[in-house]
Design a protein around this motif. Structure first.
Motif, mmCIF file in Angstrom:
data_model
loop_
_atom_site.group_PDB
_atom_site.id
_atom_site.type_symbol
_atom_site.label_atom_id
_atom_site.label_comp_id
_atom_site.label_asym_id
_atom_site.label_seq_id
_atom_site.Cartn_x
_atom_site.Cartn_y
_atom_site.Cartn_z
ATOM 1 N N GLY A 49 0.828 -1.190 0.000
ATOM 2 C CA GLY A 49 0.000 0.000 0.000
ATOM 3 C C GLY A 49 0.861 1.238 0.000
ATOM 4 O O GLY A 49 2.085 1.191 -0.181
ATOM 5 N N LYS A 50 0.221 2.386 0.210
ATOM 6 C CA LYS A 50 0.969 3.634 0.258
ATOM 7 C C LYS A 50 0.288 4.632 1.181
ATOM 8 O O LYS A 50 -0.913 4.539 1.456
ATOM 9 C CB LYS A 50 1.151 4.231 -1.126
ATOM 10 N N LYS A 89 -4.402 18.721 4.230
ATOM 11 C CA LYS A 89 -3.331 17.961 4.867
ATOM 12 C C LYS A 89 -3.799 16.584 5.341
ATOM 13 O O LYS A 89 -3.149 15.969 6.193
ATOM 14 C CB LYS A 89 -2.763 18.747 6.060
ATOM 15 N N GLY A 90 -4.936 16.116 4.835
ATOM 16 C CA GLY A 90 -5.383 14.793 5.233
ATOM 17 C C GLY A 90 -4.368 13.728 4.852
ATOM 18 O O GLY A 90 -3.697 13.811 3.811
ATOM 19 N N ILE A 91 -4.236 12.712 5.701
ATOM 20 C CA ILE A 91 -3.292 11.607 5.475
ATOM 21 C C ILE A 91 -4.097 10.427 4.954
ATOM 22 O O ILE A 91 -5.008 9.939 5.623
ATOM 23 C CB ILE A 91 -2.551 11.251 6.772
ATOM 24 N N HIS A 92 -3.764 9.964 3.755
ATOM 25 C CA HIS A 92 -4.547 8.945 3.047
ATOM 26 C C HIS A 92 -3.755 7.642 3.047
ATOM 27 O O HIS A 92 -2.607 7.598 2.586
ATOM 28 C CB HIS A 92 -4.805 9.412 1.612
ATOM 29 N N ILE A 93 -4.330 6.571 3.582
ATOM 30 C CA ILE A 93 -3.683 5.257 3.624
ATOM 31 C C ILE A 93 -4.511 4.302 2.785
ATOM 32 O O ILE A 93 -5.714 4.150 3.024
ATOM 33 C CB ILE A 93 -3.562 4.726 5.069
ATOM 34 N N THR A 94 -3.898 3.664 1.801
ATOM 35 C CA THR A 94 -4.588 2.691 0.958
ATOM 36 C C THR A 94 -3.755 1.423 0.859
ATOM 37 O O THR A 94 -2.526 1.461 0.964
ATOM 38 C CB THR A 94 -4.840 3.252 -0.453
ATOM 39 N N ILE A 99 -6.302 -4.106 5.777
ATOM 40 C CA ILE A 99 -5.302 -3.881 6.821
ATOM 41 C C ILE A 99 -5.978 -3.247 8.029
ATOM 42 O O ILE A 99 -7.119 -2.785 7.951
ATOM 43 C CB ILE A 99 -4.154 -2.967 6.327
ATOM 44 N N ALA A 100 -5.283 -3.246 9.136
ATOM 45 C CA ALA A 100 -5.684 -2.486 10.313
ATOM 46 C C ALA A 100 -4.591 -1.467 10.578
ATOM 47 O O ALA A 100 -3.402 -1.759 10.424
ATOM 48 C CB ALA A 100 -5.878 -3.387 11.522
ATOM 49 N N VAL A 101 -4.997 -0.252 10.956
ATOM 50 C CA VAL A 101 -4.031 0.838 11.108
ATOM 51 C C VAL A 101 -4.257 1.542 12.443
ATOM 52 O O VAL A 101 -5.405 1.778 12.849
ATOM 53 C CB VAL A 101 -4.170 1.873 9.958
ATOM 54 N N TYR A 102 -3.159 1.874 13.102
ATOM 55 C CA TYR A 102 -3.182 2.684 14.307
ATOM 56 C C TYR A 102 -2.280 3.883 14.085
ATOM 57 O O TYR A 102 -1.246 3.778 13.443
ATOM 58 C CB TYR A 102 -2.717 1.887 15.525
ATOM 59 N N ALA A 103 -2.686 5.026 14.617
ATOM 60 C CA ALA A 103 -1.911 6.255 14.492
ATOM 61 C C ALA A 103 -1.429 6.679 15.867
ATOM 62 O O ALA A 103 -2.163 6.578 16.859
ATOM 63 C CB ALA A 103 -2.757 7.350 13.859
#
Length: 892
Positions: A49-50, A89-94, A99-103
């Motif tokens: 992903g990116k 400035k949104g952060i886009h994860i694809t 997937i599961a994502v934590y920030a």
């Protein structure tokens, strides 16, 4: 520090796993230096992903995920939001697969982390949930919310509960229009809880999904004694209002003095009871939330959807009067959104960190009491659940775990939070969540069992059911695959009751067959009584179809009892799709005993092992294996085979006592217990037939193995230890001389442990039980010494004592040839090696000399007999005896 997890669900198609996410780099106190934002990404399958910033101010960051592992991506500082306002400035994860994502946003001594929600489960109506703003920071701190648009032309209406620092007043709605990936950050000096944030309809009547985050740049929670007021930042993604529930169970954070809870209302008329006690409407703050302290388990019930939030207090805070400080406390502020009992999950993989001085990690779990026995931690059963006093249908646990990765699972759903503490440090998060809109959703139905599934299997004609909270006049089904949109006017509604509310079910008329792949369907419906989002609404469902596995295996090994055999899995399945395996080793006789293998327990070499109990005769077992594929283990196929396990021999060896090294060969005896076959021995000092020779092995303890192979090819081993004790070592001089009348120590040496001694004969010895006795023997004697060590081993040696008698010298002899007294005989002189004899006449002339006295002197000198008279002699016996002088007379 943050904990992170990847989660799969059987209860709902909506979860915190997905392929697309939006988040924001929320404002964060930076008194101690610049902050950092990291993303922790994991998943059930390998994928790529990116990560991108919406304005392109930083290059995209490519990442890859290995199933079950965590990938860390640092977000560029270009995304950081310092102040209030709108920013692209949104952060886009694809990612290609779910997937599961934590920030995690952190700087020195402070950190905040959140579970991220995928776009597929985002909503359109939210309430910001924060906390009373107070801090020990040197600079100003703020209560914060951020809104991220997932599409262009997203209209958002915000009604702040407090005045914002950009001048927008409390209680007055305002609208903003956001581009895809654009962020609005709102900030206030006071608590922004109950700020209403909603996506509103555009000119075409559409509401668009938004992501909302709440928190604080830095906050302390609990009383302020003016000295101890440790603070942390808060950063949590807000759950959509439609996913809130009516039933919650709270469990205290382990080893803290107390926690603070808020029950946040979407409707001021909501009735709340806690542990059966109804909360007075007067106790609801501003008509929006009820706050209470607790250090016990609580059962919270509401008649309308609510959100419950659990707060960890600052380090050292207690409920004692006067803001009493507890120096032995661990922890710091944290905010955790709890999940209702309506939104459950059945397995989670999570990570418990040790970073940032975390020393104690925990997992709190709430589960139905009758399913607690199925709960597992890292594959092992966990049985320390406790009953919930106010809700006996449920049980809870506070599970201490080490740092690292943990897998928790159960046969049925549960709720869980993960958290940890150190000195003035903390983290906490919901371990995962289903975010199903509890009144508007699409069900994916198995036509055979008529049960709702999260995902499906290829070749099954699954049914679709749309559930609404109202009766619609039109449904448009879009399968998002290029096919025509199917329009159903005035569809038939089937009403049913759920939680006291009437809902309406609409069945898609035909079942559909699916092949392996990922699907997204959309039902667009008309709401005759338009809500705040307008008259039309899109309801989505995402699901994955997986091929059924073709289960198969073979059993290898010698197939003997009490011997490990191998099950080699030969299942054919889509790579990476196998999620679980069950193996019964004796299915017919023990159908309730099986192994469950998932995650890392699924062997990469496809080999699984089992050892059947010992039996002397042939036994038959049925081995069964079921292989599961797909998210939620929904596609399964089984295979079974009968295996004949041969009887194994039993052998034993007769015990032997310890022996001395000089004991001679010892025959070891094996008992084959009536089995026919051949056996061989091996080990130090033993030959194949079992003859053990201690002279070959030397001293020590030696493990001897007997290997017996029965006529059916099954074998058995027996072992025995043979102890060979060392011999004492003796060192003696073979012979020595002793002058008659003198005493001398017998010269002996010996080595060994705890030696005892015995000399024989005893004649002439002062002590027969010492190594070096003194001898005064008067005649030649051969002594024997026996030495015994602590093991009873005996060594022997001999020493010959030659006694040298005192020479007896006569003073006259008659060398006249008559055969009587013709020689000068000196008794015993011949026993003195190297003795000398010299004889002189009156003039001092030497007339006789000899070395040794083997032949006595006959009175001659140079061949002639000396004349009669007196002669003088000097006899030197040597060997320690002094010389003897005197005179001898020759008589004729």
């Amino acid at each position: 520090m943050v904990c992170y997890s990847y989660i799969g669900f059987a209860q709902s198609s909506a979860s915190n796993q997905g392929r697309e996410f939006w988040t924001a780099y929320m404002s964060h106190i930076e008194d101690n230096g610049p902050s950092i934002m990291s993303l922790y990404i994991t998943g059930d399958a390998n994928t790529i992903g990116k990560v991108e910033i919406a304005d392109g101010s930083s290059d995209p960051i490519d990442f890859s995920v290995t199933a079950g592992n965590v990938t860390i991506v640092k977000v560029p500082r270009a995304a950081y939001l310092v102040n209030t306002g709108q920013y692209l400035k949104g952060i886009h994860i694809t990612a290609q697969k779910k997937i599961a994502v934590y920030a995690h946003i952190y700087s020195q001594s402070v950190s905040g982390a959140t579970l991220l929600l995928p776009v597929s489960v985002l909503g359109k109506s939210y309430y910001s949930i924060n906390y009373t703003q107070a801090s020990n920071a040197r600079s100003a701190t703020f209560s914060v919310f951020t809104v991220v648009a997932t599409e262009d032309n997203t209209t958002v209406e915000i009604t702040p509960s407090q005045n914002l620092i950009d001048g927008k007043p409390a209680g007055t709605p305002f609208q903003i229009i956001l581009r895809k990936g654009e962020v609005y950050q709102g900030m206030s000096f006071t608590d922004l809880t109950s700020t209403k944030i909603r996506s509103v309809s555009t000119v075409d009547g559409e509401c668009k999904k938004i992501a909302v985050f709440s928190g604080s740049t830095k906050i302390a929670i609990g009383c302020n004694d003016g000295v101890n007021f440790t603070s942390d930042n808060l950063f949590q993604q807000v759950y959509p209002t439609a996913s809130w529930g009516k039933n919650y169970i709270t469990v205290p954070l382990k080893d803290r003095n107390y926690d603070i809870f808020r029950v946040v209302l979407s409707d001021p008329a909501t009735r709340i009871s806690i542990n059966g006690n109804v909360i007075s409407p007067d106790a609801i703050q501003a008509g929006h939330f009820y706050e209470f302290n607790s250090n016990q388990v609580n059962n919270i019930v509401a008649d309308k959807p609510v959100q419950v939030v659990q707060y960890a207090v600052s380090f050292g805070k207690t409920q004692a009067a006067g803001c009493q400080f507890d120096p032995n406390d661990k922890g710091d502020p944290e905010m955790i959104y709890l999940n209702p009992l309506e939104q459950i999950l059945n397995h989670v993989t999570l990570y418990s960190p040790s970073a940032n001085a975390i020393t104690d990690n925990y997992i709190n779990v709430v589960i139905k009491a009758d399913k607690a026995s199925t709960f597992r931690v890292d594959g092992e059963p966990y049985n320390a659940f406790k009953a919930i006093p106010n809700n006996l249908g449920y049980a809870y646990a506070q599970i201490r775990v080490g740092s690292g990765t943990h897998n928790i699972s159960a046969d049925e759903g549960f709720n869980a939070i993960a958290y940890g503490f150190g000195h003035a440090e903390s983290y906490g998060y919901s371990a995962g969540t289903n975010l199903k809109d509890l009144s508007e959703y699409i069900n994916f139905i198995d036509p055979v069992t008529n049960t709702t599934q999260t995902n499906g299997c290829s070749g099954i004609p699954y049914k679709l059911q749309l559930v609404l909270s109202y009766q619609t006049t039109q449904i448009k089904w879009n399968f998002n695959d290029g096919s025509d949109i199917q329009v159903f006017d005035n569809p038939v509604a089937i009403p049913f009751q759920k939680d006291g509310k009437t809902l309406y079910r609409y069945d898609y008329p035909d079942g559909k067959l699916y092949t392996q792949g990922t699907y997204n369907f959309t039902a667009t419906v008309i709401n005759p009584v338009a809500d705040e989002c307008g008259s039309t609404k899109d309801i989505d469902i995402d699901f994955v179809i997986t091929d059924f596995p073709k289960a198969a295996f073979e059993l290898t090994g010698n197939l003997c009892s009490a011997t490990k055999i191998t099950l080699h899995d030969k299942t054919v399945a889509q790579p990476g799709s196998v999620s679980k395996i069950k193996i019964w080793w004796d299915y017919i006789n023990k159908p309730d005993e099986f192994e469950v293998l998932s995650g890392d327990a699924i062997a990469t070499d496809n080999n699984y092992y089992h050892t059947y109990d010992y039996t002397a005769t042939t036994a038959t077992y049925t081995v069964k294996m079921i292989v599961y594929t797909g998210e939620g283990d929904i596609c399964d196929n089984g295979y079974e085979s009968t295996v004949i396990i041969k009887g194994s021999p039993k052998v034993s060896l007769s015990a032997v006592k310890a022996i001395c090294r000089d004991a001679g060969p010892l025959q070891l005896v094996a008992d084959n217990h009536g089995f026919a076959g051949n056996g061989t021995f091996s080990g130090n000092g033993v030959n194949t037939t079992g003859l053990f020779d201690p002279a070959i092995s030397g001293a020590g303890t030696f493990n001897i193995t007997y290997h017996f192979v029965a006529a059916n090819g099954c074998d058995a081993f027996a072992n025995i230890d043979v102890t060979v004790n060392p011999m004492p070592v003796i060192n003696l001089i073979g012979e020595f001389t002793l002058l008659e009348g003198e005493s001398k120590v017998l010269p002996a040496k010996a080595t060994g442990d705890n030696l005892t001694y015995e000399w024989s004969p005893a004649a002439g010895l002062d002590n027969i039980n010492t190594l070096n006795p003194v001898t005064s023997v008067i005649a030649d004697t051969r002594y024997k010494l026996l030495i015994t060590n602590s093991f009873g081993c005996i060594a022997s040696g001999e020493v010959f004592v030659k006694v040298l008698k005192k020479p007896v010298v006569v003073n006259a002899f008659t060398p006249n040839g008559d055969g009587i007294n013709d020689s000068w005989n000196i008794k015993y002189l011949e026993s003195y090696p190297g003795n000398t004899v010299d004889v002189y006449n009156r003039q001092g002339e030497k007339v006789y000399s000899s070395v040794g006295y083997a032949i006595p002197w006959d009175g001659r000198y140079k061949g002639s007999v000396l004349p009669a008279g007196v002669y003088y002699y000097i006899i030197n016996p040597k060997n320690g005896r002094k010389a003897i002088a005197g005179n001898v007379t020759i008589i004729k």
